[in-house]
Scaffold this motif. Structure first.
Motif, PDB file in Angstrom:
ATOM      1  N   ALA A 166       0.842  -1.210   0.000  1.00 20.12           N
ATOM      2  CA  ALA A 166       0.000   0.000   0.000  1.00 20.12           C
ATOM      3  C   ALA A 166       0.874   1.256   0.000  1.00 20.12           C
ATOM      4  N   ARG A 167       1.889   1.253   0.835  1.00 14.56           N
ATOM      5  CA  ARG A 167       2.726   2.446   0.981  1.00 14.56           C
ATOM      6  C   ARG A 167       3.651   2.637  -0.223  1.00 14.56           C
ATOM      7  N   ASN A 168       4.365   1.583  -0.591  1.00 14.94           N
ATOM      8  CA  ASN A 168       5.445   1.752  -1.574  1.00 14.94           C
ATOM      9  C   ASN A 168       4.981   1.677  -3.025  1.00 14.94           C
TER      10      ASN A 168
ATOM     11  N   ILE B  27      -5.057  -1.381   3.843  1.00 13.06           N
ATOM     12  CA  ILE B  27      -5.127  -2.639   3.079  1.00 13.06           C
ATOM     13  C   ILE B  27      -6.333  -2.620   2.148  1.00 13.06           C
ATOM     14  N   ASP B  28      -7.474  -2.185   2.674  1.00  9.29           N
ATOM     15  CA  ASP B  28      -8.666  -2.090   1.819  1.00  9.29           C
ATOM     16  C   ASP B  28      -8.400  -1.185   0.620  1.00  9.29           C
ATOM     17  N   ALA B  29      -7.739  -0.064   0.878  1.00 10.20           N
ATOM     18  CA  ALA B  29      -7.479   0.885  -0.208  1.00 10.20           C
ATOM     19  C   ALA B  29      -6.535   0.284  -1.245  1.00 10.20           C
ATOM     20  N   ALA B  30      -5.543  -0.487  -0.791  1.00 10.48           N
ATOM     21  CA  ALA B  30      -4.595  -1.107  -1.735  1.00 10.48           C
ATOM     22  C   ALA B  30      -5.292  -2.165  -2.593  1.00 10.48           C
ATOM     23  N   ILE B  31      -6.186  -2.921  -1.980  1.00 11.83           N
ATOM     24  CA  ILE B  31      -6.915  -3.939  -2.746  1.00 11.83           C
ATOM     25  C   ILE B  31      -7.846  -3.262  -3.756  1.00 11.83           C
TER      26      ILE B  31
END
Lengths: 385, 385
Positions: free
Chosen positions: A306-308, A321-325
């Motif tokens: 998510a960060r990198n 995590i939700d945002a990355a998915i």
């Protein structure tokens, strides 16, 4: 970092006009079999470039290798090679043509039943004919790795093998030959390369900052260039970077010394086997659901991802995590790839078939922890409906 | 991206306990010459591990290879090899021992005067003996590249050569053997690897996001791990990542398809030639002054370096570039490496000698634009006083 071996002897010739270098790469006295797929290699002029570069050598051609290359087709090439005293193979195409050529190269030199090459996952391969490739589609990485996937239609099986004898001697990567690819092949190639990286990256940390940083570079590059490659097909810089990214995504480098997952691929293969959905599209369906399902096992790496990769820095761990998915799903959709099983005519009855097939094929302990059983795959697939 | 060839056939065996794998890598009937440097390979037990792994083979040893390996020393090894029918070379050491072994491997198979290997920059090398390496010092990348630098004391010359015949057949990278290295060698190794990356990265953009992102990963990793490697010498994770970083810094990958600079190295070599300052320390002196001097030519990449390596996002362009240069200098100083010529007894009279030497050695057009003349080098060196 885990112990590892890294050894990749393929010679890459990258850039504009490099097909002319075939003359220096293929032995002058070689009797060459040129292998290709459908009509596009002829239509786009790539085959004409290849023939021109190989002037003076005895050339035989073998076309018609399928998108999921068939065992029976490969055996016809083996016969042709033996009958004509061919000494060098040249694959002109994408991953399917190159995968078929690897199998053919091994089968010609194999004394027993060629089917053993696949059932042994390559263990019986003691030698292979020399071969090179002219890549026309950035996607699978087959141009710089020793792996191959072959489909046996009669047996209903799609099996992979690996052998250190099956690295291409050389691969020519000319980004200009990708200008004429249909958008669907570009978007599939981007998604395929993306998930290749994810399978080697999104597991658990083992203090491997080089592999992680390289993987994150490839993911960010695909996110940036995928839509550009679709929007401006003749942009050399974009196509060049995309081509090199797809090669680096599966040439052993980012996977050296780290755990690997590959469960999205294993589950996805069964969807393709069921209804011939494009390989990359099955990955785009399975991966977001699998990320969500496996968020505990993959927590540290999901937060790093998510960060990198997506620069998501705000919110609770669950929110990030939700945002990355969601971003991953959105990326596939932005390429024109649907991410729900329903989009590919797979419902609850088909999930039963897929889950049974995983069991039947012995794929009962998937993922980096070997902890994903068919019952877990069912839960993941149901979440992807 | 520029056209490029990439072909690196070295087999890497990485991790704990890998020296035992020598038994499988060195032919059973080989007559082996083990080459090493000073006493540390014996003292640390690495040579004992090597001898144990090679039990049953005929072994001869050749120690005493210098930190800047000498031509005359290498010729003694060539004689020993011919006199004893040696069939395989094994370098046990850092970049100097490996560089010497490459030269020796080529010289044994060269019919003419071995000095030609260096004056032709490797062009006359038609063959080389097979050799492997056991790396003891992460720094130069020689374990996975075909380059070598040899010093001829009588002629006052330090010359490099490259040959595709001079890739190690294999290199064993066991991070545990680096635990006992003196801090000075670790800090020099980190600085050397850092500047190797910079020479291939800090030039001008050519739409090469993979190479750029890989380079930035290596730089960030060195910035993070350099101080840790000094503080906790027996931390496996740190030493392992550092070792793999230094190898990736100069194995052809990040330099493929992009412009390269190497002016800090060329100017730095003349400082070492003058007063034997450690190679890495000359780089730490020259680089910050060169970055500042070349800020127009390198502007786009300096801004990218500031943002992606140092996370500098605030301020005007000049301020961000200034901050990135200051951070670079601060990084070297944090490793215990002084960054001013005065720290190494070089003043204005010595600058005259260095500038003359650049002219004498034909190094009159350095950098990615071939635009740095000796008069520019003088200005850079004066700024580094």
């Amino acid at each position: 970092m885990n112990n590892f071996d890294f050894h990749n002897p393929t010679h890459i010739l990258f850039g504009k006009g490099r097909i002319a270098d075939l003359d220096a790469r293929v032995p002058a006295d070689a009797k060459v079999l040129i292998l290709y797929g459908g009509g596009s290699a002829e239509r786009t002029g790539v085959l004409a470039q290849v023939r021109a570069a190989l002037t003076g050598r005895k050339l035989i051609e073998f076309g018609g290798i399928e998108p999921n290359p068939r065992f029976a087709t490969a055996l016809k090439a083996v016969e042709l090679i033996r009958d004509n005293g061919i000494t060098f193979l040249l694959a002109v195409g994408g991953g399917s043509v190159i995968d078929a050529t690897k199998f053919i190269a091994a089968a010609v030199r194999h004394d027993g039943d060629p089917w053993e090459i696949l059932t042994s996952q390559g263990a019986v391969v003691a030698d292979a004919m020399p071969f090179g490739t002219v890549l026309t589609l950035p996607a699978t990485g087959s141009e710089m790795n020793p792996g191959s996937v072959i489909t046996n239609a009669e047996k209903g099986a799609k099996l992979a093998f690996l052998s250190p004898h099956c690295y291409p001697a050389f691969s020519i990567l000319d980004p200009e030959v990708t200008y004429s690819l249909p958008p669907r092949q570009i978007s599939n190639g981007v998604a395929d390369a993306f998930v290749h990286v994810i399978e080697q990256y999104l597991t658990y940390p083992v203090a491997a900052p080089v592999q992680d940083g390289f993987a994150e570079t490839l993911l960010r590059t695909l996110i940036d260039l995928g839509p550009k490659a679709l929007a401006t097909p003749q942009d050399y810089d974009t196509r060049a970077a995309l081509m090199w990214t797809a090669t680096q995504a599966l040439n052993g480098l980012i996977g050296a010394g780290v755990p690997q997952d590959w469960s999205s691929h294993m589950i996805g293969h069964e969807i393709t086997a069921l209804n011939d959905t494009d390989h990359a599209r099955t990955l785009a369906v399975v991966l977001p659901a699998l990320m969500n399902d496996q968020r505990e096992a993959k927590r540290a790496k999901l937060l790093q991802y998510a960060r990198n990769v997506w620069d998501i820095r705000e919110g609770s761990e669950e929110e990030r995590i939700d945002a990355a998915i969601a971003a991953t799903r959105g990326f596939f959709e932005s390429l024109g790839i649907k991410t729900r099983l329903g989009d590919y005519a797979v419902g609850t009855p088909e999930i039963d078939i897929i889950v049974s097939a995983l069991s039947d094929h012995g794929l009962t302990a998937l993922g980096e922890h070997r902890s994903i059983a068919p019952s877990d795959a069912r839960r993941i697939l149901e979440a992807a409906l």
